[in-house]
Motif scaffolding. Sequence first.
Motif, mmCIF file in Angstrom:
data_model
loop_
_atom_site.group_PDB
_atom_site.id
_atom_site.type_symbol
_atom_site.label_atom_id
_atom_site.label_comp_id
_atom_site.label_asym_id
_atom_site.label_seq_id
_atom_site.Cartn_x
_atom_site.Cartn_y
_atom_site.Cartn_z
ATOM 1 N N ASP A 87 0.835 -1.196 0.000
ATOM 2 C CA ASP A 87 0.000 0.000 0.000
ATOM 3 C C ASP A 87 0.876 1.256 0.000
ATOM 4 N N ARG A 135 -6.814 6.035 -1.777
ATOM 5 C CA ARG A 135 -6.720 4.836 -0.944
ATOM 6 C C ARG A 135 -8.091 4.311 -0.512
ATOM 7 N N TRP A 162 -8.422 0.603 -5.489
ATOM 8 C CA TRP A 162 -7.116 0.711 -4.836
ATOM 9 C C TRP A 162 -6.532 -0.667 -4.516
ATOM 10 N N ALA A 163 -7.342 -1.587 -4.021
ATOM 11 C CA ALA A 163 -6.840 -2.926 -3.664
ATOM 12 C C ALA A 163 -6.262 -3.645 -4.885
ATOM 13 N N ASP A 164 -6.875 -3.444 -6.046
ATOM 14 C CA ASP A 164 -6.352 -4.064 -7.264
ATOM 15 C C ASP A 164 -4.979 -3.497 -7.616
ATOM 16 N N VAL A 171 -2.857 -2.128 -5.464
ATOM 17 C CA VAL A 171 -1.932 -2.586 -4.424
ATOM 18 C C VAL A 171 -1.458 -4.010 -4.725
#
Length: 149
Positions: free
Chosen positions: A31, A52, A57-59, A61
């Motif tokens: 992250d 964030r 965002w998770a993709d 990261v």
Amino acid sequence: PPFSADTDEDRQEARDYAETLTALLSDNRRDDAVALFFHTTGVPAEAVAEMRHEPWWADVVALAPTLAYDSAVMGDLSRGGSLPVEVATRVAVPALVLSGGDSPDWMIEAGRAAAAALPHGTHRVLPGEGHVPSPQTLAPVLTEFIARR
């Protein structure tokens, strides 16, 4: 191409980025590695903080380890991210380097420098476009370049 300007300050900034990125990824702080990338490319801290919280965002990261490959290809540690002129001058094929007219000045200058270093390089600025041009703008420019070959 996101090459750094060929100044001592810019080369050191690229090296610092690569070292920090390597440390973050080694500590599995993906992250923070993505945030570092965005900060380094000019995204304000407030915007990164908002990003964030976005669902995508998770993709991003999850792809953080690939930032190390980008950094290596750009020569952030070895050349301070500056344009590998000695390599570019050996490219024998015609090359089109595009920059979005609304991109930061350093991106446009990197494009100009890359095209100038290529023996058969052409640089074009796409007015009104950012870092990722629209397909409607990009397609005719590419079609014209390829048709001339």
